[in-house]
Design a protein around this motif. Structure first.
Motif, mmCIF file in Angstrom:
data_model
loop_
_atom_site.group_PDB
_atom_site.id
_atom_site.type_symbol
_atom_site.label_atom_id
_atom_site.label_comp_id
_atom_site.label_asym_id
_atom_site.label_seq_id
_atom_site.Cartn_x
_atom_site.Cartn_y
_atom_site.Cartn_z
ATOM 1 N N THR A 1 0.833 -1.201 0.000
ATOM 2 C CA THR A 1 0.000 0.000 0.000
ATOM 3 C C THR A 1 0.868 1.250 0.000
ATOM 4 O O THR A 1 2.049 1.208 0.331
ATOM 5 C CB THR A 1 -0.924 0.042 1.232
ATOM 6 N N ASP A 2 0.251 2.375 -0.357
ATOM 7 C CA ASP A 2 0.973 3.644 -0.307
ATOM 8 C C ASP A 2 0.583 4.416 0.950
ATOM 9 O O ASP A 2 -0.151 3.921 1.810
ATOM 10 C CB ASP A 2 0.737 4.461 -1.580
ATOM 11 N N ASN A 3 1.073 5.633 1.067
ATOM 12 C CA ASN A 3 0.836 6.449 2.250
ATOM 13 C C ASN A 3 -0.593 6.955 2.366
ATOM 14 O O ASN A 3 -0.983 7.527 3.385
ATOM 15 C CB ASN A 3 1.794 7.647 2.268
ATOM 16 N N HIS A 4 -1.409 6.730 1.339
ATOM 17 C CA HIS A 4 -2.821 7.108 1.389
ATOM 18 C C HIS A 4 -3.717 5.892 1.570
ATOM 19 O O HIS A 4 -4.944 6.011 1.465
ATOM 20 C CB HIS A 4 -3.210 7.859 0.110
ATOM 21 N N GLY A 5 -3.097 4.744 1.824
ATOM 22 C CA GLY A 5 -3.858 3.529 2.044
ATOM 23 C C GLY A 5 -4.339 2.846 0.780
ATOM 24 O O GLY A 5 -5.138 1.906 0.843
ATOM 25 N N ARG A 6 -3.855 3.297 -0.379
ATOM 26 C CA ARG A 6 -4.267 2.691 -1.642
ATOM 27 C C ARG A 6 -3.425 1.445 -1.921
ATOM 28 O O ARG A 6 -2.200 1.485 -1.817
ATOM 29 C CB ARG A 6 -4.124 3.686 -2.791
ATOM 30 N N LYS A 7 -4.086 0.376 -2.300
ATOM 31 C CA LYS A 7 -3.387 -0.857 -2.631
ATOM 32 C C LYS A 7 -2.619 -0.677 -3.934
ATOM 33 O O LYS A 7 -3.142 -0.127 -4.907
ATOM 34 C CB LYS A 7 -4.395 -2.004 -2.785
ATOM 35 N N LEU A 8 -1.360 -1.130 -3.950
ATOM 36 C CA LEU A 8 -0.532 -1.094 -5.152
ATOM 37 C C LEU A 8 -0.331 -2.530 -5.631
ATOM 38 O O LEU A 8 0.334 -3.320 -4.968
ATOM 39 C CB LEU A 8 0.824 -0.444 -4.860
ATOM 40 N N ASN A 9 -0.923 -2.854 -6.773
ATOM 41 C CA ASN A 9 -0.777 -4.223 -7.275
ATOM 42 C C ASN A 9 -0.610 -4.295 -8.790
ATOM 43 O O ASN A 9 -0.730 -5.362 -9.383
ATOM 44 C CB ASN A 9 -1.968 -5.089 -6.846
ATOM 45 N N TYR A 10 -0.312 -3.163 -9.424
ATOM 46 C CA TYR A 10 -0.311 -3.087 -10.883
ATOM 47 C C TYR A 10 0.918 -2.311 -11.356
ATOM 48 O O TYR A 10 1.100 -1.144 -11.001
ATOM 49 C CB TYR A 10 -1.608 -2.413 -11.331
ATOM 50 N N LEU A 11 1.754 -2.973 -12.134
ATOM 51 C CA LEU A 11 2.944 -2.349 -12.717
ATOM 52 C C LEU A 11 2.773 -2.217 -14.213
ATOM 53 O O LEU A 11 2.431 -3.179 -14.903
ATOM 54 C CB LEU A 11 4.189 -3.197 -12.424
#
Length: 329
Positions: free
Chosen positions: A3-13
């Motif tokens: 996740t990032d600092n805003h709580g958004r899930k990061l799963n896509y490059l």
């Protein structure tokens, strides 16, 4: 979960494998092309594999290969084969202009690639030449048919440009009547590589939808997938669907789950930022995977809230003058 600092899930490059392209779309680059990166400046396939492997272990589940035009780079299928075998990767997809793609479709499917975005801004061969400066329309259409014959999920990406192709909006929507394709209209963005001065947005997502509604009054909103960048619509009786991507208006930033790596190894947390670190340089400086992971986590912990903030923070204060080919489409 990453996740990032805003709580958004990061799963896509989105991984751009080259800055080079065999078309010269005016909204992406000047007619003479760009100052292409040298071989040394590009990430090697080995470096790309290492970056992808590490990021998948950290939580990336989907990788989209972009360019430039991916098939311009030699031996691209070897890279795709390697990435497709990464344990934990759930989705490998591609974006292509379709000029060189058709001969590889069967092999792509064998690797598990079933989702392809096809860049196509017009269904008129003459306007295609005007926009791209290349007489390759028939090859692109052949690629679309080959993708459909192989039961690929085909999304057609069309950049809407005032005075260039707005007359193509309705014919492209009509394409969805008999073909199971998703036609996605994209707001024009300022990433033209200094080929011309960006005058601002005339056709935003609202105007595009209004144009479609005038001709297809029964069009209705469908449910958008999680993290979708497009507003999606269905037309009763049509096999395909329609999407509108507010790429300049940036209305989808609050659910953004994607990161980008450019051909030269620059990590971009946002399409509109000017890069937050260079993973290629860190690799070549001798950083091991644990050190790379710390650098990546630090970068993800400083992600901007949206594309407007990213643009304001750019080092280059005179505006956005990159080419989409050097960013990764």
């Amino acid at each position: 979960m990453l996740t990032d600092n805003h709580g958004r899930k990061l799963n896509y490059l989105r991984l751009a494998v080259t800055d080079r392209c065999n078309l010269r779309c005016f909204y992406c680059m000047p007619e003479e092309g760009l100052n292409w990166l040298s071989r040394e400046e590009l990430m090697s396939y080995e470096e790309m594999m290492r970056a992808c492997s590490l990021l998948v272990k950290m939580g990336i589940e989907k990788i989209r290969i972009t360019g430039g035009e991916p098939f311009v780079r030699k031996d691209i299928m070897n890279l795709l084969a390697g990435i497709s075998k990464l344990d934990g990767l759930k989705d490998l997809s591609m974006t292509t202009n379709g000029v060189l793609t058709a001969p590889y479709v069967t092999e792509m499917k064998k690797l598990g690639i079933t989702d392809v975005n096809l860049s196509l801004d017009t269904l008129d061969p003459n306007r295609f030449f005007t926009i791209t400066l290349r007489d390759e329309f028939d090859k692109v259409m052949d690629t679309m048919q080959e993708l459909l014959r192989n039961d690929m999920t085909v999304k057609i990406n069309a950049v809407v440009m005032a005075g260039k192709n707005t007359q193509d909006i309705i014919p492209m929507v009509e394409l969805t009547k008999h073909l199971p394709v998703s036609v996605r209209f994209i707001e024009e963005m300022p990433f033209n590589g200094d080929g011309h001065e960006y005058k601002g947005l005339e056709w935003d997502h609202t105007r595009i939808l209004n144009e479609i509604q005038q001709h297809f009054p029964t069009i209705k909103k469908s449910i958008d997938p999680v993290n979708s960048t497009a507003y999606n619509y269905d037309i009763p009786g049509h096999k395909g669907s329609v999407g509108i991507i507010a790429a300049y208006s940036r209305t989808f930033c609050g659910t953004c789950n994607r990161i980008r790596i450019t051909p030269q190894g620059t990590l971009k947390n946002c399409l509109y930022d000017d890069g937050v670190m260079n993973i290629k340089d860190l690799m070549r400086a001798g950083n091991d995977d644990k050190q790379l992971e710390r650098h990546l986590l630090t970068a993800f912990g400083k992600r901007v809230m949206d594309g407007w903030e990213a643009e304001r923070q750019r080092v280059e204060k005179t505006g956005v003058h990159e080419s989409m080919a050097t960013i990764g489409g």
